[in-house]
Design a protein around this motif. Structure first.
Motif, PDB file in Angstrom:
ATOM      1  N   ALA A  79       0.833  -1.209   0.000  1.00 60.52           N
ATOM      2  CA  ALA A  79       0.000   0.000   0.000  1.00 60.52           C
ATOM      3  C   ALA A  79       0.867   1.259   0.000  1.00 60.52           C
ATOM      4  CB  ALA A  79      -0.941  -0.004   1.198  1.00 60.52           C
ATOM      5  N   ASP A  80       1.957   1.237   0.748  1.00 58.98           N
ATOM      6  CA  ASP A  80       2.867   2.384   0.790  1.00 58.98           C
ATOM      7  C   ASP A  80       3.435   2.668  -0.598  1.00 58.98           C
ATOM      8  OD1 ASP A  80       4.439   4.419   2.197  1.00 58.98           O
ATOM      9  OD2 ASP A  80       6.158   3.089   1.876  1.00 58.98           O
ATOM     10  N   GLY A  86       0.611   7.437  -6.236  1.00 60.04           N
ATOM     11  CA  GLY A  86      -0.626   8.170  -6.471  1.00 60.04           C
ATOM     12  C   GLY A  86      -1.827   7.281  -6.734  1.00 60.04           C
ATOM     13  N   VAL A  87      -1.707   5.988  -6.413  1.00 64.44           N
ATOM     14  CA  VAL A  87      -2.798   5.036  -6.602  1.00 64.44           C
ATOM     15  C   VAL A  87      -3.544   4.896  -5.277  1.00 64.44           C
ATOM     16  CG1 VAL A  87      -3.359   2.633  -7.169  1.00 64.44           C
ATOM     17  CG2 VAL A  87      -1.501   3.798  -8.368  1.00 64.44           C
ATOM     18  N   ALA A  88      -4.874   4.930  -5.322  1.00 63.48           N
ATOM     19  CA  ALA A  88      -5.684   4.757  -4.118  1.00 63.48           C
ATOM     20  C   ALA A  88      -5.580   3.308  -3.651  1.00 63.48           C
ATOM     21  CB  ALA A  88      -7.139   5.118  -4.406  1.00 63.48           C
ATOM     22  N   ALA A  89      -5.546   3.111  -2.330  1.00 64.20           N
ATOM     23  CA  ALA A  89      -5.441   1.764  -1.776  1.00 64.20           C
ATOM     24  C   ALA A  89      -6.395   1.628  -0.595  1.00 64.20           C
ATOM     25  CB  ALA A  89      -3.999   1.474  -1.344  1.00 64.20           C
ATOM     26  N   LEU A  90      -7.034   0.463  -0.533  1.00 61.93           N
ATOM     27  CA  LEU A  90      -8.025   0.175   0.506  1.00 61.93           C
ATOM     28  C   LEU A  90      -7.842  -1.259   0.956  1.00 61.93           C
ATOM     29  CD1 LEU A  90     -10.735   1.051   1.972  1.00 61.93           C
ATOM     30  CD2 LEU A  90     -11.919   0.063  -0.012  1.00 61.93           C
ATOM     31  N   ASP A  91      -7.905  -1.497   2.269  1.00 58.33           N
ATOM     32  CA  ASP A  91      -7.809  -2.889   2.699  1.00 58.33           C
ATOM     33  C   ASP A  91      -9.205  -3.508   2.755  1.00 58.33           C
ATOM     34  OD1 ASP A  91      -8.952  -2.595   5.275  1.00 58.33           O
ATOM     35  OD2 ASP A  91      -7.117  -3.051   6.334  1.00 58.33           O
ATOM     36  N   PRO A  92      -9.304  -4.828   2.718  1.00 58.10           N
ATOM     37  CA  PRO A  92     -10.609  -5.497   2.658  1.00 58.10           C
ATOM     38  C   PRO A  92     -11.474  -5.295   3.901  1.00 58.10           C
ATOM     39  CG  PRO A  92      -8.857  -7.009   2.020  1.00 58.10           C
ATOM     40  CD  PRO A  92      -8.203  -5.781   2.564  1.00 58.10           C
ATOM     41  N   ASP A  98      -3.503   6.170   2.930  1.00 58.87           N
ATOM     42  CA  ASP A  98      -3.231   7.441   2.251  1.00 58.87           C
ATOM     43  C   ASP A  98      -1.959   8.065   2.816  1.00 58.87           C
ATOM     44  OD1 ASP A  98      -3.951   8.821   4.643  1.00 58.87           O
ATOM     45  OD2 ASP A  98      -6.025   9.002   3.985  1.00 58.87           O
ATOM     46  N   GLU A  99      -1.577   9.203   2.244  1.00 60.41           N
ATOM     47  CA  GLU A  99      -0.327   9.855   2.644  1.00 60.41           C
ATOM     48  C   GLU A  99      -0.324  10.204   4.126  1.00 60.41           C
ATOM     49  OE1 GLU A  99      -2.438  11.499   0.380  1.00 60.41           O
ATOM     50  OE2 GLU A  99      -1.624  10.519  -1.377  1.00 60.41           O
ATOM     51  N   ARG A 100      -1.487  10.548   4.670  1.00 64.47           N
ATOM     52  CA  ARG A 100      -1.576  10.991   6.066  1.00 64.47           C
ATOM     53  C   ARG A 100      -1.368   9.850   7.057  1.00 64.47           C
ATOM     54  NH1 ARG A 100      -5.964  12.765   3.495  1.00 64.47           N
ATOM     55  NH2 ARG A 100      -7.309  11.384   4.682  1.00 64.47           N
ATOM     56  N   ASN A 101      -1.766   8.621   6.696  1.00 58.21           N
ATOM     57  CA  ASN A 101      -1.694   7.547   7.682  1.00 58.21           C
ATOM     58  C   ASN A 101      -0.630   6.482   7.396  1.00 58.21           C
ATOM     59  OD1 ASN A 101      -2.789   5.735   5.762  1.00 58.21           O
ATOM     60  ND2 ASN A 101      -4.846   5.881   6.597  1.00 58.21           N
ATOM     61  N   MET A 102       0.072   6.591   6.279  1.00 63.50           N
ATOM     62  CA  MET A 102       1.031   5.536   5.925  1.00 63.50           C
ATOM     63  C   MET A 102       2.153   5.394   6.941  1.00 63.50           C
ATOM     64  SD  MET A 102      -0.009   3.665   3.476  1.00 63.50           S
ATOM     65  CE  MET A 102       1.314   2.586   3.895  1.00 63.50           C
ATOM     66  N   LEU A 140     -15.527   1.394   0.178  1.00 63.47           N
ATOM     67  CA  LEU A 140     -15.451   1.178  -1.263  1.00 63.47           C
ATOM     68  C   LEU A 140     -16.385   2.132  -2.003  1.00 63.47           C
ATOM     69  CD1 LEU A 140     -14.338  -0.552  -3.608  1.00 63.47           C
ATOM     70  CD2 LEU A 140     -16.220  -2.156  -3.169  1.00 63.47           C
ATOM     71  N   ASP A 141     -17.597   2.269  -1.532  1.00 61.83           N
ATOM     72  CA  ASP A 141     -18.567   3.182  -2.142  1.00 61.83           C
ATOM     73  C   ASP A 141     -18.028   4.611  -2.139  1.00 61.83           C
ATOM     74  OD1 ASP A 141     -21.160   3.899  -3.245  1.00 61.83           O
ATOM     75  OD2 ASP A 141     -21.608   4.739  -1.270  1.00 61.83           O
ATOM     76  N   ARG A 142     -17.499   5.051  -0.998  1.00 63.39           N
ATOM     77  CA  ARG A 142     -16.964   6.409  -0.877  1.00 63.39           C
ATOM     78  C   ARG A 142     -15.779   6.630  -1.815  1.00 63.39           C
ATOM     79  NH1 ARG A 142     -13.014   7.603   1.934  1.00 63.39           N
ATOM     80  NH2 ARG A 142     -13.146   5.902   3.415  1.00 63.39           N
ATOM     81  N   LEU A 143     -14.837   5.683  -1.842  1.00 66.11           N
ATOM     82  CA  LEU A 143     -13.653   5.837  -2.691  1.00 66.11           C
ATOM     83  C   LEU A 143     -13.995   5.789  -4.179  1.00 66.11           C
ATOM     84  CD1 LEU A 143     -10.773   3.903  -0.942  1.00 66.11           C
ATOM     85  CD2 LEU A 143     -10.749   6.264  -1.690  1.00 66.11           C
ATOM     86  N   LEU A 144     -14.871   4.882  -4.571  1.00 68.84           N
ATOM     87  CA  LEU A 144     -15.265   4.809  -5.981  1.00 68.84           C
ATOM     88  C   LEU A 144     -15.936   6.099  -6.428  1.00 68.84           C
ATOM     89  CD1 LEU A 144     -16.607   1.151  -6.189  1.00 68.84           C
ATOM     90  CD2 LEU A 144     -14.490   2.040  -7.198  1.00 68.84           C
ATOM     91  N   THR A 145     -16.758   6.671  -5.563  1.00 68.88           N
ATOM     92  CA  THR A 145     -17.411   7.951  -5.871  1.00 68.88           C
ATOM     93  C   THR A 145     -16.375   9.057  -6.023  1.00 68.88           C
ATOM     94  OG1 THR A 145     -19.415   7.261  -4.724  1.00 68.88           O
ATOM     95  CG2 THR A 145     -19.114   9.629  -5.060  1.00 68.88           C
ATOM     96  N   GLN A 146     -15.403   9.115  -5.107  1.00 65.60           N
ATOM     97  CA  GLN A 146     -14.339  10.127  -5.186  1.00 65.60           C
ATOM     98  C   GLN A 146     -13.537   9.980  -6.476  1.00 65.60           C
ATOM     99  OE1 GLN A 146     -11.885   9.671  -1.722  1.00 65.60           O
ATOM    100  NE2 GLN A 146     -13.344  10.656  -0.353  1.00 65.60           N
TER     101      GLN A 146
END
Length: 153
Positions: A79-80, A86-92, A98-102, A140-146
């Motif tokens: 994920a890092d 610049g690719v979005a990453a989400l765990d299952p 994201d940059e703030r929490n990596m 997933l819904d939130r990220l896909l919308t963004q």
């Protein structure tokens, strides 16, 4: 729109949830695995089995996923690498990388790896349950919308 999945480590329930989203929202899913798997029988799903080797699937994901796409993975170092590209990453389980929490996520991962190696703590995460499934669907819904909005700008 394309969503990539580190398929070896992704729970079956998360893959099924992702397929429902893909059928509804009309995007492609690319499952990347280091070992043979059964490909779901949907045209929107593609399976790529990479040659075996340490981090072969991770390397394939980093090389092929593009900014504006999403990768589903639970591997923090992967994920890092993706976030830095610049690719979005989400765990299952619905936790976004994201940059703030990596930095924090890497530190926690390294701490638990050290504790496991010293025999001070047991295995990994608990079973994948309904709460995880719901958190994943919401994120997933939130990220896909963004990502869709960003594409249309």
């Amino acid at each position: 729109m394309r969503v990539w999945v580190d398929a070896d480590a992704c729970p079956k329930a998360a893959k099924e949830q992702l397929i429902k989203f893909a059928l509804k929202r009309k995007f492609e899913i690319v499952l990347v695995a280091g070992q043979s798997q059964i490909k779901p029988a949907f045209a929107c799903v593609r399976l790529i089995v990479v040659p075996s080797g340490p981090d072969a699937a991770d390397d394939y994901l980093v090389e092929n996923a593009q900014p504006g796409e999403l990768v589903i993975c639970s591997d923090v170092p992967l994920a890092d690498r993706l976030v830095k590209k610049g690719v979005a990453a989400l765990d299952p389980r619905g936790r976004e990388f994201d940059e703030r929490n990596m930095g924090d996520r890497l530190a926690v991962r390294n701490l638990f790896t050290d504790l496991r190696e010293q025999g001070q703590t047991g295995g990994g995460q608990g079973a994948y349950g309904d709460r995880d499934r719901q958190a994943f669907a919401n994120a997933l819904d939130r990220l896909l919308t963004q990502l869709a909005r960003a594409r249309n700008l």
